[in-house]
Design a protein around this motif. Structure first.
Motif, PDB file in Angstrom:
ATOM      1  N   TYR A  42       0.840  -1.197   0.000  1.00 29.97           N
ATOM      2  CA  TYR A  42       0.000   0.000   0.000  1.00 29.97           C
ATOM      3  C   TYR A  42       0.877   1.250   0.000  1.00 29.97           C
ATOM      4  CZ  TYR A  42      -2.920  -3.616   2.205  1.00 29.97           C
ATOM      5  OH  TYR A  42      -3.576  -4.787   2.507  1.00 29.97           O
TER       6      TYR A  42
ATOM      7  N   TYR B 139       0.533   5.428   0.979  1.00 33.23           N
ATOM      8  CA  TYR B 139      -0.249   6.483   1.608  1.00 33.23           C
ATOM      9  C   TYR B 139       0.557   7.773   1.554  1.00 33.23           C
ATOM     10  CZ  TYR B 139      -3.065   2.715   3.674  1.00 33.23           C
ATOM     11  OH  TYR B 139      -3.876   1.616   3.849  1.00 33.23           O
TER      12      TYR B 139
ATOM     13  N   LEU C   9      -3.310  10.646   7.325  1.00 33.91           N
ATOM     14  CA  LEU C   9      -2.804   9.821   6.239  1.00 33.91           C
ATOM     15  C   LEU C   9      -3.906   9.549   5.228  1.00 33.91           C
ATOM     16  CD1 LEU C   9      -1.445   8.586   9.129  1.00 33.91           C
ATOM     17  CD2 LEU C   9      -0.125   7.439   7.367  1.00 33.91           C
TER      18      LEU C   9
ATOM     19  N   PHE D  61      -4.964   7.442   1.687  1.00 31.35           N
ATOM     20  CA  PHE D  61      -4.657   6.313   0.832  1.00 31.35           C
ATOM     21  C   PHE D  61      -4.390   6.762  -0.596  1.00 31.35           C
ATOM     22  CE2 PHE D  61      -5.016   2.244  -1.116  1.00 31.35           C
ATOM     23  CZ  PHE D  61      -5.829   2.397  -2.227  1.00 31.35           C
TER      24      PHE D  61
ATOM     25  N   TYR E  21      -3.138   0.532  -3.749  1.00 31.96           N
ATOM     26  CA  TYR E  21      -2.607  -0.713  -3.208  1.00 31.96           C
ATOM     27  C   TYR E  21      -2.591  -1.819  -4.254  1.00 31.96           C
ATOM     28  CZ  TYR E  21      -7.183  -3.003  -2.201  1.00 31.96           C
ATOM     29  OH  TYR E  21      -8.425  -3.580  -2.286  1.00 31.96           O
TER      30      TYR E  21
ATOM     31  N   LEU F 180       4.298   7.255   2.506  1.00 35.13           N
ATOM     32  CA  LEU F 180       4.463   6.069   3.336  1.00 35.13           C
ATOM     33  C   LEU F 180       4.034   4.822   2.586  1.00 35.13           C
ATOM     34  CD1 LEU F 180       2.998   7.745   6.477  1.00 35.13           C
ATOM     35  CD2 LEU F 180       5.258   6.700   6.456  1.00 35.13           C
TER      36      LEU F 180
ATOM     37  N   TYR G 185      -4.268  -9.689   2.106  1.00 33.20           N
ATOM     38  CA  TYR G 185      -5.248  -8.618   1.986  1.00 33.20           C
ATOM     39  C   TYR G 185      -6.110  -8.546   3.249  1.00 33.20           C
ATOM     40  CZ  TYR G 185      -9.132  -6.195  -0.363  1.00 33.20           C
ATOM     41  OH  TYR G 185     -10.106  -5.328  -0.744  1.00 33.20           O
ATOM     42  N   GLN G 186      -6.377  -7.351   3.723  1.00 33.46           N
ATOM     43  CA  GLN G 186      -7.230  -7.095   4.880  1.00 33.46           C
ATOM     44  C   GLN G 186      -6.619  -7.575   6.187  1.00 33.46           C
ATOM     45  OE1 GLN G 186     -11.100  -8.753   3.715  1.00 33.46           O
ATOM     46  NE2 GLN G 186     -11.771  -6.682   3.197  1.00 33.46           N
ATOM     47  N   GLU G 187      -5.325  -7.733   6.200  1.00 35.37           N
ATOM     48  CA  GLU G 187      -4.649  -8.037   7.451  1.00 35.37           C
ATOM     49  C   GLU G 187      -3.799  -6.841   7.878  1.00 35.37           C
ATOM     50  OE1 GLU G 187      -4.498 -12.903   7.093  1.00 35.37           O
ATOM     51  OE2 GLU G 187      -2.635 -11.776   7.310  1.00 35.37           O
ATOM     52  N   THR G 188      -3.174  -6.965   9.020  1.00 36.72           N
ATOM     53  CA  THR G 188      -2.435  -5.858   9.608  1.00 36.72           C
ATOM     54  C   THR G 188      -1.413  -5.291   8.631  1.00 36.72           C
ATOM     55  OG1 THR G 188      -2.682  -6.891  11.765  1.00 36.72           O
ATOM     56  CG2 THR G 188      -1.028  -5.145  11.561  1.00 36.72           C
ATOM     57  N   GLN G 189      -1.430  -3.982   8.484  1.00 38.05           N
ATOM     58  CA  GLN G 189      -0.487  -3.299   7.617  1.00 38.05           C
ATOM     59  C   GLN G 189       0.663  -2.740   8.453  1.00 38.05           C
ATOM     60  OE1 GLN G 189      -2.431  -0.517   4.897  1.00 38.05           O
ATOM     61  NE2 GLN G 189      -4.211  -1.864   4.768  1.00 38.05           N
ATOM     62  N   TYR G 190       1.872  -3.007   8.005  1.00 38.08           N
ATOM     63  CA  TYR G 190       3.087  -2.529   8.674  1.00 38.08           C
ATOM     64  C   TYR G 190       3.747  -1.489   7.789  1.00 38.08           C
ATOM     65  CZ  TYR G 190       2.299  -6.530  11.682  1.00 38.08           C
ATOM     66  OH  TYR G 190       1.721  -7.428  12.546  1.00 38.08           O
ATOM     67  N   PHE G 191       4.082  -0.364   8.401  1.00 41.61           N
ATOM     68  CA  PHE G 191       4.561   0.780   7.646  1.00 41.61           C
ATOM     69  C   PHE G 191       6.075   0.896   7.637  1.00 41.61           C
ATOM     70  CE2 PHE G 191       0.934   3.414   6.439  1.00 41.61           C
ATOM     71  CZ  PHE G 191      -0.088   2.782   7.122  1.00 41.61           C
ATOM     72  N   GLY G 192       6.574   1.477   6.553  1.00 42.50           N
ATOM     73  CA  GLY G 192       7.964   1.857   6.469  1.00 42.50           C
ATOM     74  C   GLY G 192       8.168   3.229   7.090  1.00 42.50           C
TER      75      GLY G 192
ATOM     76  N   TYR H 182     -12.944  -3.769  10.534  1.00 43.58           N
ATOM     77  CA  TYR H 182     -11.594  -3.984  11.075  1.00 43.58           C
ATOM     78  C   TYR H 182     -11.057  -2.631  11.480  1.00 43.58           C
ATOM     79  CZ  TYR H 182      -6.671  -5.547  11.116  1.00 43.58           C
ATOM     80  OH  TYR H 182      -5.393  -5.839  11.475  1.00 43.58           O
TER      81      TYR H 182
ATOM     82  N   TYR I 172      -2.601   2.958  15.554  1.00 49.05           N
ATOM     83  CA  TYR I 172      -1.202   3.134  15.238  1.00 49.05           C
ATOM     84  C   TYR I 172      -0.620   4.244  16.100  1.00 49.05           C
ATOM     85  CZ  TYR I 172      -1.526   0.344  10.932  1.00 49.05           C
ATOM     86  OH  TYR I 172      -1.696  -0.682  10.020  1.00 49.05           O
TER      87      TYR I 172
ATOM     88  N   ARG J 258     -11.431  -6.703  15.428  1.00 55.44           N
ATOM     89  CA  ARG J 258     -12.396  -6.938  14.362  1.00 55.44           C
ATOM     90  C   ARG J 258     -13.794  -6.669  14.915  1.00 55.44           C
ATOM     91  NH1 ARG J 258     -10.004  -8.270   9.477  1.00 55.44           N
ATOM     92  NH2 ARG J 258      -7.902  -9.076   9.812  1.00 55.44           N
TER      93      ARG J 258
END
Lengths: 113, 112
Positions: free
Chosen positions: A33, A35, A43, A45, A48, A91, A98-105, B32, B36, B51
């Motif tokens: 993704y 942003y 932030l 979007f 993605y 970012l 898909y649709q799971e936790t997103q971890y950012f740089g 969901y 952060y 969720r």
């Protein structure tokens, strides 16, 4: 393990020039993704990618913005003919699926003069 | 419209106290929710998620509560420490979607 990495960390460019921002997602993550975070803003979007599916480009602000993801891994966000309002932190995030936790740089800080 | 917003832009607490950061969301289709933490000059760091089939979830020193009736999300931080000072964002994902919709953020300041 290694997290999401982005390069460059900072970029200063002149109005009208093109810029390329790079994102290396976490190994094995299928979704990626982009942003944008403007000064004083939240932030927003941009785009993605999920596996081999067509990317969701609904957040790209204009046709000057484009992104690609090669080989299902590294992604490049390109901004053509940059404008001062493009100045922001860009970012990248990735998730295992898909649709799971997103971890950012850490982001790329872009300044357009 | 579709938005995730935070009630307070700033929150100042004493070290050792508990902190509560609130968030309202407007899209009942969201299923969901994520909190952060963002420190200056860094990217957002995942704290905890929940969720829509849950009301509460606990992590290490953090608890997220979800009230779907009033579309309210909160983050509780126990025994707040100076290292907790940062901007906290809530975010939502609509059912079937993948993009995060972020709130404006709450700046937490912890006084020693």
């Amino acid at each position: 393990g290694a997290g999401v990495s982005q390069s460059p960390s900072n970029k200063v460019t002149e109005k009208g020039k093109d810029v390329e921002l790079r994102c290396d997602p976490i190994s094995g993550h299928t979704a990626l993704y982009w942003y944008r975070q403007s000064l004083g803003q939240g932030l927003e979007f941009l785009i993605y990618f999920q596996g081999n599916s067509a990317p969701d480009k609904s957040g790209l602000p204009s046709d000057r913005f484009s992104a690609e993801r090669t080989g299902g891994s590294v992604s490049t966000l390109t901004i053509q003919r940059t404008q001062q309002e493009d100045s922001a932190v860009y970012l990248c995030a990735s998730s295992f699926r898909y649709q799971e936790t997103q971890y950012f740089g850490p982001g790329t800080r872009l300044l357009v003069l | 419209g579709e938005s995730v917003g935070l009630h307070l832009p700033t929150l100042s607490v004493q070290e050792g106290d508990n902190s509560i950061i609130n968030c309202a969301y407007s899209n009942s289709a969201s299923d969901y929710f994520i909190w952060y933490k963002q420190e200056s000059g860094k990217g957002p760091q995942f704290i905890i998620d929940i969720r829509s089939n849950m009301d509460k979830r606990q992590g290490q020193r953090v608890t997220v509560l979800l009230n779907k009736t009033v579309k309210h999300l909160s983050l509780q931080i126990a025994a707040t420490q100076p290292g907790d000072s940062a901007v906290y964002f809530c975010a939502e994902i609509k059912g079937g979607g993948g993009k995060l919709i972020f709130g404006q953020g709450t700046e937490l300041s912890v006084k020693p």
